[in-house]
Design a protein around this motif. Structure first.
Motif, PDB file in Angstrom:
ATOM      1  N   PRO A   1      11.075   6.504  -5.398  1.00 33.85           N
ATOM      2  CA  PRO A   1      12.159   6.709  -4.425  1.00 33.85           C
ATOM      3  C   PRO A   1      11.701   6.676  -2.973  1.00 33.85           C
ATOM      4  O   PRO A   1      12.488   6.345  -2.083  1.00 33.85           O
ATOM      5  N   ASP A   2      10.425   7.016  -2.731  1.00 38.03           N
ATOM      6  CA  ASP A   2       9.906   6.965  -1.364  1.00 38.03           C
ATOM      7  C   ASP A   2       9.436   5.569  -0.984  1.00 38.03           C
ATOM      8  O   ASP A   2       9.331   5.250   0.212  1.00 38.03           O
ATOM      9  N   TRP A   3       9.127   4.749  -1.990  1.00 34.70           N
ATOM     10  CA  TRP A   3       8.617   3.400  -1.761  1.00 34.70           C
ATOM     11  C   TRP A   3       9.350   2.455  -2.716  1.00 34.70           C
ATOM     12  O   TRP A   3       8.824   2.065  -3.749  1.00 34.70           O
ATOM     13  N   PRO A   4      10.597   2.082  -2.396  1.00 29.85           N
ATOM     14  CA  PRO A   4      11.427   1.330  -3.335  1.00 29.85           C
ATOM     15  C   PRO A   4      10.931  -0.065  -3.664  1.00 29.85           C
ATOM     16  O   PRO A   4      11.487  -0.714  -4.555  1.00 29.85           O
ATOM     17  N   ASP A   5       9.878  -0.520  -2.976  1.00 32.03           N
ATOM     18  CA  ASP A   5       9.278  -1.800  -3.349  1.00 32.03           C
ATOM     19  C   ASP A   5       8.078  -1.604  -4.271  1.00 32.03           C
ATOM     20  O   ASP A   5       7.300  -2.537  -4.491  1.00 32.03           O
ATOM     21  N   GLU A   6       7.927  -0.396  -4.816  1.00 28.89           N
ATOM     22  CA  GLU A   6       6.886  -0.111  -5.804  1.00 28.89           C
ATOM     23  C   GLU A   6       7.534   0.353  -7.102  1.00 28.89           C
ATOM     24  O   GLU A   6       8.376   1.256  -7.109  1.00 28.89           O
ATOM     25  N   VAL A   7       7.133  -0.274  -8.197  1.00 31.29           N
ATOM     26  CA  VAL A   7       7.665   0.049  -9.516  1.00 31.29           C
ATOM     27  C   VAL A   7       6.620   0.837 -10.293  1.00 31.29           C
ATOM     28  O   VAL A   7       5.426   0.533 -10.238  1.00 31.29           O
TER      29      VAL A   7
ATOM     30  N   MET B   1       0.844  -1.191   0.000  1.00 32.63           N
ATOM     31  CA  MET B   1       0.000   0.000   0.000  1.00 32.63           C
ATOM     32  C   MET B   1       0.876   1.236   0.000  1.00 32.63           C
ATOM     33  O   MET B   1       2.023   1.179   0.401  1.00 32.63           O
ATOM     34  N   THR B   2       0.322   2.334  -0.426  1.00 35.24           N
ATOM     35  CA  THR B   2       1.088   3.566  -0.493  1.00 35.24           C
ATOM     36  C   THR B   2       0.331   4.672   0.191  1.00 35.24           C
ATOM     37  O   THR B   2      -0.841   4.880  -0.057  1.00 35.24           O
ATOM     38  N   HIS B   3       1.002   5.386   1.065  1.00 37.47           N
ATOM     39  CA  HIS B   3       0.413   6.599   1.617  1.00 37.47           C
ATOM     40  C   HIS B   3       1.505   7.634   1.654  1.00 37.47           C
ATOM     41  O   HIS B   3       2.521   7.474   2.296  1.00 37.47           O
ATOM     42  N   ARG B   4       1.311   8.697   0.875  1.00 36.93           N
ATOM     43  CA  ARG B   4       2.346   9.691   0.707  1.00 36.93           C
ATOM     44  C   ARG B   4       1.749  11.076   0.851  1.00 36.93           C
ATOM     45  O   ARG B   4       0.562  11.282   0.585  1.00 36.93           O
ATOM     46  N   PRO B   5       2.562  12.060   1.250  1.00 38.95           N
ATOM     47  CA  PRO B   5       2.072  13.435   1.224  1.00 38.95           C
ATOM     48  C   PRO B   5       1.933  13.915  -0.201  1.00 38.95           C
ATOM     49  O   PRO B   5       2.560  13.389  -1.111  1.00 38.95           O
TER      50      PRO B   5
ATOM     51  N   GLY C   1       5.131  -6.655  -3.198  1.00 38.01           N
ATOM     52  CA  GLY C   1       4.883  -8.088  -3.281  1.00 38.01           C
ATOM     53  C   GLY C   1       4.058  -8.526  -4.471  1.00 38.01           C
ATOM     54  O   GLY C   1       3.798  -9.725  -4.623  1.00 38.01           O
ATOM     55  N   GLU C   2       3.651  -7.574  -5.338  1.00 33.92           N
ATOM     56  CA  GLU C   2       2.782  -7.928  -6.469  1.00 33.92           C
ATOM     57  C   GLU C   2       3.412  -7.633  -7.825  1.00 33.92           C
ATOM     58  O   GLU C   2       2.719  -7.584  -8.835  1.00 33.92           O
ATOM     59  N   ARG C   3       4.720  -7.462  -7.870  1.00 36.36           N
ATOM     60  CA  ARG C   3       5.374  -7.200  -9.152  1.00 36.36           C
ATOM     61  C   ARG C   3       5.092  -8.324 -10.135  1.00 36.36           C
ATOM     62  O   ARG C   3       4.941  -8.091 -11.355  1.00 36.36           O
ATOM     63  N   GLY C   4       4.981  -9.540  -9.651  1.00 34.14           N
ATOM     64  CA  GLY C   4       4.748 -10.683 -10.525  1.00 34.14           C
ATOM     65  C   GLY C   4       3.407 -10.683 -11.221  1.00 34.14           C
ATOM     66  O   GLY C   4       3.202 -11.452 -12.175  1.00 34.14           O
ATOM     67  N   LEU C   5       2.472  -9.832 -10.794  1.00 38.89           N
ATOM     68  CA  LEU C   5       1.171  -9.750 -11.443  1.00 38.89           C
ATOM     69  C   LEU C   5       1.215  -8.946 -12.732  1.00 38.89           C
ATOM     70  O   LEU C   5       0.245  -8.949 -13.495  1.00 38.89           O
TER      71      LEU C   5
END
Length: 275
Positions: free
Chosen positions: A108-114, A1-5, A87-91
């Protein structure tokens, strides 16, 4: 999940064309009349870190698409529509992931999100093929609305994508939501609120840290009282009780901990305005 300003964009980024590329749907008042937006001024809870029984005062609850909606409250389904979920890059097919010099472009703020590549109609269609069933699944599960996160992913693309590209995809996703009977929520992206409402068709806004970043007016000017605001306890520059009295504070406002933990966790924070 992502929560950013929200991010304050430079004037150079904002100097974009006033109209969308051809083929992007424009929302009509009739489209919005078919869905139910969150009740104005209702106390919200933001439960992306895990579902739990809300406080009795809460009338609107947001949860991840993998969770069940609250059966007794207006429920918003969170969908990460412009970046991959952790965890869902494979989708995702490789050809819809943004690359630069052979490497995938990460947030850059969430390096596990592409970042997903919205730059061509073909890639946008491929993204819709993945996200569309999620949106319909939210409706099938009983949610009332969907919020689409990372509408501002183009600002992290190094110029590979534009606001127009993301508006095209947003309009397609909003159309799917409306066809399924769901209201569509703009997630953050304060600077683009007017275009996201008028051209992509968003019905309301879900915003993070608009008081901390002095952005609330950018949303309320477009959506009026249909703004659901979340502030985080680690960044709010003044006591929450004072923030509640801010003249720009949305009526639907909640204080949460950054990780959106569940009750019983030592880090759990949940507070509503005393109004």
């Amino acid at each position: 999940m992502t929560h950013r300003p929200g991010r304050i964009l430079t004037l150079g980024v904002l100097a974009i064309a006033a109209t969308l590329l051809s083929g992007c749907a424009t929302a009509s008042d009739g489209d919005r009349a078919d869905v139910s937006v969150p009740p104005a001024g209702t106390a919200p809870d933001y439960q992306l870190g895990g579902a739990y029984e809300p406080d009795a005062a809460v009338g609107t609850v947001a949860r991840d698409r993998t969770s069940a909606p609250d059966p007794d409250r207006y429920s918003i389904c969170y969908v990460n529509g412009f970046q991959t979920q952790p965890g869902e890059r494979g989708l995702w097919p490789d050809d819809v992931v943004l690359e630069h010099d052979g490497a995938e472009v990460v947030d850059p703020d969430w390096p596990d999100e592409v970042l997903l590549d919205t730059s061509t109609p073909e890639r946008r269609d491929r993204i819709v093929d993945v996200v569309g069933p999620w949106v319909r699944g939210c409706a099938d599960d009983g949610f009332d609305a969907v919020e689409f996160d990372n509408l501002d992913s183009y600002t992290r693309s190094g110029g590979a994508m534009s606001l127009d590209d993301n508006l095209e995809l947003a309009a397609a996703l909003v159309g799917i939501a409306h066809a399924a009977g769901l209201a569509a929520g703009q997630k953050n992206a304060a600077e683009a609120s007017e275009r996201l409402h008028d051209e992509a068709g968003f019905d309301f806004a879900v915003v993070e840290e608009c008081l901390a970043y002095d952005e609330c007016g950018a949303y309320s000017d477009v959506y009026g009282d249909h703004v659901i605001a979340i502030e985080y306890s680690d960044e709010l520059p003044r006591p929450f009780s004072q923030a509640c009295r801010d003249r720009d504070a949305p009526a639907s406002l909640v204080l949460r901990d950054r990780d959106l933990t569940v009750p019983g966790d030592p880090a759990h924070v949940f507070e509503l305005c005393d109004r």
